[in-house]
Motif scaffolding. Structure first.
Motif, PDB file in Angstrom:
ATOM      1  N   GLY A   1       0.677  -1.222  -0.176  1.00  0.00           N
ATOM      2  CA  GLY A   1      -0.132   0.017   0.099  1.00  0.00           C
ATOM      3  C   GLY A   1       0.834   1.326   0.012  1.00  0.00           C
ATOM      4  O   GLY A   1       0.622   2.085  -0.596  1.00  0.00           O
ATOM      5  N   ARG A   2       1.964   1.167   0.877  1.00  0.00           N
ATOM      6  CA  ARG A   2       2.752   2.442   0.737  1.00  0.00           C
ATOM      7  C   ARG A   2       3.377   2.658  -0.616  1.00  0.00           C
ATOM      8  O   ARG A   2       3.538   3.825  -0.938  1.00  0.00           O
ATOM      9  N   LEU A   3       3.914   1.675  -1.239  1.00  0.00           N
ATOM     10  CA  LEU A   3       4.748   1.878  -2.531  1.00  0.00           C
ATOM     11  C   LEU A   3       3.483   2.649  -3.499  1.00  0.00           C
ATOM     12  O   LEU A   3       4.127   3.355  -4.067  1.00  0.00           O
ATOM     13  N   THR A   4       2.266   1.928  -3.503  1.00  0.00           N
ATOM     14  CA  THR A   4       1.458   2.535  -4.417  1.00  0.00           C
ATOM     15  C   THR A   4       1.102   3.950  -3.997  1.00  0.00           C
ATOM     16  O   THR A   4       0.958   5.010  -5.081  1.00  0.00           O
ATOM     17  N   LEU A   5       0.977   4.188  -2.633  1.00  0.00           N
ATOM     18  CA  LEU A   5       0.420   5.499  -2.206  1.00  0.00           C
ATOM     19  C   LEU A   5       1.462   6.584  -2.492  1.00  0.00           C
ATOM     20  O   LEU A   5       1.297   7.711  -2.728  1.00  0.00           O
ATOM     21  N   GLU A   6       2.835   6.193  -2.561  1.00  0.00           N
ATOM     22  CA  GLU A   6       4.003   7.047  -3.076  1.00  0.00           C
ATOM     23  C   GLU A   6       3.990   6.994  -4.399  1.00  0.00           C
ATOM     24  O   GLU A   6       4.626   8.290  -5.085  1.00  0.00           O
ATOM     25  N   GLN A   7       3.648   6.114  -5.187  1.00  0.00           N
ATOM     26  CA  GLN A   7       3.995   6.021  -6.690  1.00  0.00           C
ATOM     27  C   GLN A   7       2.706   7.082  -7.120  1.00  0.00           C
ATOM     28  O   GLN A   7       3.093   7.903  -8.299  1.00  0.00           O
ATOM     29  N   HIS A   8       1.897   7.046  -6.806  1.00  0.00           N
ATOM     30  CA  HIS A   8       0.524   7.855  -7.440  1.00  0.00           C
ATOM     31  C   HIS A   8       0.972   9.361  -7.653  1.00  0.00           C
ATOM     32  O   HIS A   8       0.820   9.903  -8.607  1.00  0.00           O
ATOM     33  N   PRO A   9       1.415  10.052  -6.355  1.00  0.00           N
ATOM     34  CA  PRO A   9       1.694  11.210  -6.545  1.00  0.00           C
ATOM     35  C   PRO A   9       2.952  11.681  -7.395  1.00  0.00           C
ATOM     36  O   PRO A   9       3.307  12.786  -7.670  1.00  0.00           O
ATOM     37  N   ALA A  10       3.803  10.642  -7.609  1.00  0.00           N
ATOM     38  CA  ALA A  10       4.981  10.651  -8.299  1.00  0.00           C
ATOM     39  C   ALA A  10       5.000  11.206  -9.672  1.00  0.00           C
ATOM     40  O   ALA A  10       5.703  12.234 -10.166  1.00  0.00           O
ATOM     41  N   HIS A  11       3.784  11.123 -10.343  1.00  0.00           N
ATOM     42  CA  HIS A  11       3.557  11.358 -11.623  1.00  0.00           C
ATOM     43  C   HIS A  11       3.561  12.807 -11.747  1.00  0.00           C
ATOM     44  O   HIS A  11       3.840  13.606 -12.667  1.00  0.00           O
ATOM     45  N   LEU A  12       3.288  13.530 -10.476  1.00  0.00           N
ATOM     46  CA  LEU A  12       2.895  15.014 -10.709  1.00  0.00           C
ATOM     47  C   LEU A  12       4.191  15.768 -10.779  1.00  0.00           C
ATOM     48  O   LEU A  12       4.358  16.792 -11.093  1.00  0.00           O
TER      49      LEU A  12
END
Length: 211
Positions: free
Chosen positions: A102-113
């Protein structure tokens, strides 16, 4: 009841963001353009065109949820005068912050910004339910953040870069351009000689190999 006509079916709803005034009036509405495959397709209808929100002397470009993945949407906001990207999202379905997946996904999502900020030189403000809320400057650097679990707020100074960038003028030419160059390198005479010499070298190595 939007879109209802006598004898017709109700129109599908949109996933929309609103700016509400103190009076309760809706001053601005943004309908999500890129719907999530399998989850929103069929049940919702997409918006037509991303248009910035002009508020005083500021211009904001909304992106709902995973629209942050698409550089063309941020580019459209920039070309229409947008200066700051606003990303509204609910990330609770990605999982718990305490769990590694969950943490990896939650960090990846805003990384696109970070990419959207660098491409367009637009600052970013992201508000996430259950995820990472953050502020990015036009170079993609974090100047404020709130990470789960729990709620909170952050304050930061967001510089505004006014004026177009190369990406906002041309779009994504790097990827297609690299593919075209790779194709030309194989088709042009130099590329043919390179392939022939490689094949010849492989043949000599095979003949010298012990049997």
């Amino acid at each position: 009841r939007e879109g209802l006509e006598r004898g017709s079916r109700p129109r599908r709803p949109t996933n929309a963001a609103f700016l509400l005034m103190p009076s309760g009036d809706i001053a601005y509405r943004y309908d999500k353009v890129r719907l999530v495959p399998g989850m929103e397709w069929g049940g919702y209808r997409p918006g037509v065109q991303p248009l910035p929100l002009f508020l005083g002397r500021w211009a904001f470009g909304p992106l709902v949820c995973y629209e942050s993945l698409f550089g063309d949407l941020a580019r459209a906001h920039r070309r229409e005068g947008g200066e700051v990207l606003l990303n509204l999202t609910s990330d609770v379905w990605f999982g718990a912050w305490e769990d590694l997946p969950g943490r990896l996904t939650l960090e990846q999502h805003p990384a696109h910004l970070v990419l959207r900020a660098v491409e367009t030189r637009m600052a970013v403000a992201r508000a996430a339910n259950g995820g990472v809320s953050l502020l990015l400057d036009p170079r993609g650097r974090r100047v404020g953040e709130v990470v789960p679990p729990g709620a909170g707020a952050t304050v930061g100074r967001l510089p505004v870069h006014r004026g177009p960038t190369l990406f906002s003028l041309t779009g994504d030419v790097v990827g297609p351009g690299a593919g075209l160059l790779a194709l030309l390198s194989l088709l042009l005479p130099g590329g043919l000689r390179l392939r022939r010499s490689s094949a010849a070298g492989a043949g000599k190595a095979a003949r010298k190999a012990p049997t």
